[in-house]
Design a protein around this motif. Structure first.
Motif, PDB file in Angstrom:
ATOM      1  N   ASP A 132       0.835  -1.207   0.000  1.00 52.91           N
ATOM      2  CA  ASP A 132       0.000   0.000   0.000  1.00 52.91           C
ATOM      3  C   ASP A 132       0.870   1.257   0.000  1.00 52.91           C
ATOM      4  O   ASP A 132       0.588   2.218  -0.720  1.00 52.91           O
ATOM      5  CB  ASP A 132      -0.921   0.036   1.219  1.00 52.91           C
ATOM      6  N   SER A 133       1.920   1.240   0.800  1.00 50.44           N
ATOM      7  CA  SER A 133       2.821   2.390   0.860  1.00 50.44           C
ATOM      8  C   SER A 133       3.513   2.615  -0.484  1.00 50.44           C
ATOM      9  O   SER A 133       3.693   3.752  -0.911  1.00 50.44           O
ATOM     10  CB  SER A 133       3.879   2.174   1.941  1.00 50.44           C
ATOM     11  N   TYR A 134       3.890   1.536  -1.135  1.00 51.25           N
ATOM     12  CA  TYR A 134       4.540   1.651  -2.434  1.00 51.25           C
ATOM     13  C   TYR A 134       3.598   2.281  -3.460  1.00 51.25           C
ATOM     14  O   TYR A 134       4.007   3.123  -4.255  1.00 51.25           O
ATOM     15  CB  TYR A 134       5.011   0.275  -2.910  1.00 51.25           C
ATOM     16  N   HIS A 135       2.332   1.891  -3.432  1.00 53.04           N
ATOM     17  CA  HIS A 135       1.363   2.455  -4.377  1.00 53.04           C
ATOM     18  C   HIS A 135       1.099   3.932  -4.103  1.00 53.04           C
ATOM     19  O   HIS A 135       0.757   4.683  -5.013  1.00 53.04           O
ATOM     20  CB  HIS A 135       0.049   1.676  -4.335  1.00 53.04           C
ATOM     21  N   ASN A 136       1.267   4.378  -2.869  1.00 55.31           N
ATOM     22  CA  ASN A 136       1.043   5.778  -2.515  1.00 55.31           C
ATOM     23  C   ASN A 136       2.290   6.638  -2.723  1.00 55.31           C
ATOM     24  O   ASN A 136       2.225   7.852  -2.563  1.00 55.31           O
ATOM     25  CB  ASN A 136       0.585   5.900  -1.067  1.00 55.31           C
ATOM     26  N   LEU A 137       3.410   6.032  -3.072  1.00 57.72           N
ATOM     27  CA  LEU A 137       4.665   6.752  -3.219  1.00 57.72           C
ATOM     28  C   LEU A 137       4.598   7.806  -4.325  1.00 57.72           C
ATOM     29  O   LEU A 137       5.090   8.925  -4.149  1.00 57.72           O
ATOM     30  CB  LEU A 137       5.798   5.757  -3.487  1.00 57.72           C
ATOM     31  N   ALA A 138       3.965   7.499  -5.432  1.00 53.99           N
ATOM     32  CA  ALA A 138       3.875   8.457  -6.539  1.00 53.99           C
ATOM     33  C   ALA A 138       3.081   9.697  -6.118  1.00 53.99           C
ATOM     34  O   ALA A 138       3.472  10.830  -6.437  1.00 53.99           O
ATOM     35  CB  ALA A 138       3.221   7.796  -7.745  1.00 53.99           C
ATOM     36  N   TRP A 140       2.771  10.844  -3.079  1.00 52.62           N
ATOM     37  CA  TRP A 140       3.586  11.566  -2.092  1.00 52.62           C
ATOM     38  C   TRP A 140       4.670  12.383  -2.799  1.00 52.62           C
ATOM     39  O   TRP A 140       4.899  13.548  -2.467  1.00 52.62           O
ATOM     40  CB  TRP A 140       4.195  10.569  -1.112  1.00 52.62           C
ATOM     41  N   LEU A 141       5.351  11.785  -3.784  1.00 53.27           N
ATOM     42  CA  LEU A 141       6.396  12.497  -4.523  1.00 53.27           C
ATOM     43  C   LEU A 141       5.820  13.687  -5.292  1.00 53.27           C
ATOM     44  O   LEU A 141       6.435  14.751  -5.358  1.00 53.27           O
ATOM     45  CB  LEU A 141       7.120  11.551  -5.478  1.00 53.27           C
ATOM     46  N   PHE A 142       4.629  13.532  -5.866  1.00 52.14           N
ATOM     47  CA  PHE A 142       3.979  14.624  -6.566  1.00 52.14           C
ATOM     48  C   PHE A 142       3.703  15.786  -5.613  1.00 52.14           C
ATOM     49  O   PHE A 142       3.947  16.948  -5.944  1.00 52.14           O
ATOM     50  CB  PHE A 142       2.677  14.136  -7.203  1.00 52.14           C
ATOM     51  N   LYS A 143       3.226  15.475  -4.409  1.00 51.46           N
ATOM     52  CA  LYS A 143       2.937  16.520  -3.421  1.00 51.46           C
ATOM     53  C   LYS A 143       4.213  17.231  -2.976  1.00 51.46           C
ATOM     54  O   LYS A 143       4.224  18.444  -2.778  1.00 51.46           O
ATOM     55  CB  LYS A 143       2.216  15.931  -2.197  1.00 51.46           C
ATOM     56  N   VAL A 144       5.309  16.487  -2.835  1.00 47.95           N
ATOM     57  CA  VAL A 144       6.587  17.093  -2.444  1.00 47.95           C
ATOM     58  C   VAL A 144       7.073  18.039  -3.543  1.00 47.95           C
ATOM     59  O   VAL A 144       7.521  19.152  -3.266  1.00 47.95           O
ATOM     60  CB  VAL A 144       7.647  15.992  -2.128  1.00 47.95           C
ATOM     61  N   GLN A 145       7.008  17.596  -4.783  1.00 47.64           N
ATOM     62  CA  GLN A 145       7.437  18.453  -5.898  1.00 47.64           C
ATOM     63  C   GLN A 145       6.557  19.690  -6.003  1.00 47.64           C
ATOM     64  O   GLN A 145       7.042  20.787  -6.255  1.00 47.64           O
ATOM     65  CB  GLN A 145       7.394  17.662  -7.211  1.00 47.64           C
ATOM     66  N   GLU A 146       5.265  19.505  -5.803  1.00 49.22           N
ATOM     67  CA  GLU A 146       4.324  20.619  -5.865  1.00 49.22           C
ATOM     68  C   GLU A 146       4.622  21.644  -4.771  1.00 49.22           C
ATOM     69  O   GLU A 146       4.551  22.843  -4.988  1.00 49.22           O
ATOM     70  CB  GLU A 146       2.906  20.068  -5.720  1.00 49.22           C
ATOM     71  N   LYS A 147       4.973  21.180  -3.611  1.00 50.42           N
ATOM     72  CA  LYS A 147       5.259  22.056  -2.461  1.00 50.42           C
ATOM     73  C   LYS A 147       6.583  22.800  -2.656  1.00 50.42           C
ATOM     74  O   LYS A 147       6.718  23.951  -2.259  1.00 50.42           O
ATOM     75  CB  LYS A 147       5.292  21.214  -1.186  1.00 50.42           C
ATOM     76  N   ASN A 148       7.562  22.146  -3.280  1.00 50.97           N
ATOM     77  CA  ASN A 148       8.897  22.748  -3.442  1.00 50.97           C
ATOM     78  C   ASN A 148       8.968  23.725  -4.603  1.00 50.97           C
ATOM     79  O   ASN A 148       9.942  24.457  -4.729  1.00 50.97           O
ATOM     80  CB  ASN A 148       9.933  21.647  -3.637  1.00 50.97           C
ATOM     81  N   ILE A 149       7.973  23.783  -5.450  1.00 53.14           N
ATOM     82  CA  ILE A 149       8.015  24.714  -6.595  1.00 53.14           C
ATOM     83  C   ILE A 149       7.594  26.084  -6.215  1.00 53.14           C
ATOM     84  O   ILE A 149       7.202  26.598  -5.377  1.00 53.14           O
ATOM     85  CB  ILE A 149       7.132  24.190  -7.752  1.00 53.14           C
TER      86      ILE A 149
END
Length: 149
Positions: A132-138, A140-149
């Motif tokens: 489940d965590s692996y499927h949610n990784l994408a 999570w990464l999208f949210k991190v990139q969105e926050k850092n822009i």
């Protein structure tokens, strides 16, 4: 349906056996053939509910048959009953704590191996599985990139 019936048996401190079952109905009886306790339940079509059609509630079993090692105390049933212990602490309960908790709350003695399986099921119920965590990784990464822009 069977999970709910197992919880009910643990609460009322009796043991049953499955006399007959299929995907739509189940017939349960007392583990001791001398006693006439019986339950017949049907699944309501196209739903997650079930209906108890017949219950012969002559619970006259002696104490040796009421709670020997409790057949219905499966690891999955126990996990669903005590998963609230994982919300209190970050690391959850230890197997020895689960053994003590089940003995105090339900009067059932379980072995260490069942307590360990209960702990593993509890962790997956509360935290999810690694898959489940692996499927949610994408996400999570999208949210991190969105926050850092």
């Amino acid at each position: 349906m069977m999970e709910r019936l197992r919880k009910w048996a643990l609460e009322r401190k009796f043991v049953f056996k499955t006399l007959w079952s299929n995907t739509t109905r189940v017939i349960l009886g007392c583990v001791n053939d001398k006693y006439s306790w019986r339950l017949r339940a049907l699944v309501v079509p196209h739903s997650e509910f079930f209906v108890v059609k017949k219950l012969v509630d002559k619970q006259a079993c002696d104490t040796t048959h009421k709670n020997p090692n409790h057949r219905q105390a499966t690891a999955t049933t126990l996990a669903s009953l005590i998963c609230s212990g994982y919300h209190e602490k970050n690391y959850g309960l230890k197997a020895k704590q689960i053994i003590d908790l089940v003995r105090m709350n339900h009067g059932v003695q379980i072995k260490y191996k069942k307590a360990w399986r209960t702990k593993e099921i509890d962790e997956s119920l509360v935290r999810g599985t690694p898959e489940d965590s692996y499927h949610n990784l994408a996400k999570w990464l999208f949210k991190v990139q969105e926050k850092n822009i």
